[in-house]
Design an enzyme around this catalytic site. Structure first.
Site, PDB file in Angstrom:
ATOM      1  N   CYS A 195       0.813  -1.228   0.000  1.00 20.78           N
ATOM      2  CA  CYS A 195       0.000   0.000   0.000  1.00 20.78           C
ATOM      3  C   CYS A 195       0.849   1.282   0.000  1.00 20.78           C
ATOM      4  O   CYS A 195       0.542   2.257  -0.704  1.00 20.78           O
ATOM      5  CB  CYS A 195      -0.929   0.007   1.214  1.00 20.78           C
ATOM      6  SG  CYS A 195      -0.161  -0.572   2.722  1.00 20.78           S
ATOM      7  N   HIS A 240      -3.156   5.943   4.806  1.00 18.58           N
ATOM      8  CA  HIS A 240      -1.760   6.300   5.097  1.00 18.58           C
ATOM      9  C   HIS A 240      -1.439   7.701   4.568  1.00 18.58           C
ATOM     10  O   HIS A 240      -1.937   8.115   3.508  1.00 18.58           O
ATOM     11  CB  HIS A 240      -0.796   5.352   4.373  1.00 18.58           C
ATOM     12  CG  HIS A 240      -0.846   3.919   4.807  1.00 18.58           C
ATOM     13  ND1 HIS A 240      -1.509   3.474   5.921  1.00 18.58           N
ATOM     14  CD2 HIS A 240      -0.258   2.811   4.265  1.00 18.58           C
ATOM     15  CE1 HIS A 240      -1.340   2.159   6.034  1.00 18.58           C
ATOM     16  NE2 HIS A 240      -0.590   1.739   5.041  1.00 18.58           N
TER      17      HIS A 240
END
Ligand code: NAP
Ligand code: 3JN
Length: 361
Positions: free
Chosen positions: A129, A253
């Protein structure tokens, strides 16, 4: 029109449940959908397009008659079952790191290197990711201005460590607010000896440490970025380094990305314009009005959000930016489904005559 028999391996997990949702909302015509997990979840009911499906325990024969597998049940599970799925004629999009560095396996972020899907021999990998959102922003910059160096610091949401880690954060947060003791058992990483409080804390460890002092997550960011942009995990043409930090938020994130381009005439305005036109990227960059990407605003979205684009005032040709994306969607489930859409669009959901069937190591 061809319709596909699709299996989701790891369907009950943080990523797997989103794979179900992203597949529902995709352009992939499904004839059937099979939900696979371990014996722990066998019998559990989950919905696909309003229809109730029963989760099944995974065995090699679960893949009989399957055309397409979306896998997100951990590296060892992919290592065990994906070769079995390929043997049975299924094309696999793997969300784990197990095959990512294998030269026979394309590592794909569709907006950046979609054509790599043409090279598949049964297995394709979804990057980590943290890598995906960084290359979403860097890919267009690399193509237009060249890249010499990248320095990234991540601020990673707890959902990246799985549903059980997210449960731990929520429980600990409540305990701290209640003035009760906390009992960390998972974070920073299940695979290491010591566990630390995550609530109201920052942990500069994601995954285990290598002997050189970098964590495995940092290693992944460095080598995956090189494989995606330069097709060589050890390429020296772009220097990449990273520091990965877990922060006590649930989803999406954040990353500060410092980068130095080859073309010293590049300006922050040109980079902003370029990213405004880049597919899958949304620029939110208006300091005068305090507009910049935020995790809580990115949650549930497929895009990668970029802001705070500004030049390094002491190093011409170098810039800073702030990149935020939902780690479970573009960072995992959506990117995997996008790869599958690309395979469908190019009529590549078929295992070629020379399949790649890695040994289960
Ligand atoms: P999670 O919430 O813990 O879910 C794990 C899933 O795997 C569950 O569905 C679990 O089923 C299933 N599973 C576990 N052992 C199994 C086995 N032996 N056979 C079949 N299924 C099994 O974890 P997650 O956050 O969804 O992540 C899953 C994996 O995805 C990670 O390990 C990682 O490899 C990958 N991932 C990638 C990214 C990325 O950056 N691209 C991000 C996050 C995760 P039960 O319900 O039966 O336990
Ligand atoms: O911690 C994060 O924010 C991302 C984690 C990804 C992850 C977690 C467990 C195992 C991975 C991955 O995708 O690299 C793996 C793995 O498959 O190695």
């Amino acid at each position: 029109m061809r319709e596909y028999n699709v299996a989701i391996l790891g369907a009950t997990g943080a990523v797997g449940t989103r794979m179900i949702q992203q597949l529902e909302q995709s352009t992939i015509p499904t004839k059937s959908v099979k939900l696979l997990a371990s014996s722990r979840s066998a019998g559990k009911k989950l919905k696909f397009k309003g229809k109730e499906l029963t989760v099944e325990e995974t065995t090699p024969d679960s893949f009989n008659g399957i055309d397409l597998v979306l896998a997100s049940a951990g590296g060892s599970v992919s290592a065990k079952y994906l070769p079995e799925a390929v043997k049975r004629g299924a094309v696999c999009v793997d969300n784990t790191s197990h095959f990512r560095m294998d030269p026979e396996v394309p590592l794909v972020v569709p907006e950046i290197n979609a054509d790599r899907v043409e090279e598949h021999r049964g297995i394709l990998s979804d990057p980590n990711c943290s890598t995906i959102q960084m290359v979403m922003a860097l890919g267009p910059i690399y193509r237009k201005f060249g890249l010499k160096q990248v320095i990234c610091s991540t601020y990673q949401a707890v959902s990246g460590a799985g549903q059980s880690a997210l449960n731990e954060l929520m429980e600990e947060s409540q305990q701290v607010l209640n003035g009760e003791p906390v009992h960390p058992k998972i974070l920073p990483t299940k695979g290491d000896k010591k566990h630390y409080q995550m609530a109201f804390n920052l942990l500069p460890q994601i995954d285990v440490f290598h002997d050189d002092g970098y964590t495995h997550e940092e290693w992944k960011m460095i080598h995956e970025t090189k494989k995606i942009l330069l097709n060589d995990m050890n390429a020296k043409d772009i220097k990449v380094t990273a520091t990965c930090v877990r922060v006590p938020i649930r989803i999406a994130h954040g990353e500060t990305v410092y980068f130095e381009v080859e073309d010293k005439s590049a300006t922050a305005d040109q980079i902003r314009d370029l990213l405004e036109k880049a597919p899958g990227v949304v620029v939110q960059d208006d300091p005068a009005h305090q507009i910049y990407p935020q995790s809580i605003l990115a949650e549930g979205k497929r895009d990668t959000f970029v802001g705070r684009i500004r030049p390094d005032l002491e190093n011409k040709g170098a810039f800073n930016m702030w990149v935020v994306s939902d780690n479970l969607l573009k960072g995992a489930a959506w990117n995997a489904v996008q790869i599958a859409e690309e395979l469908v669009k190019r009529d590549l959901v078929r295992v070629p005559d020379n399949p790649y069937i890695p040994e289960n190591k």
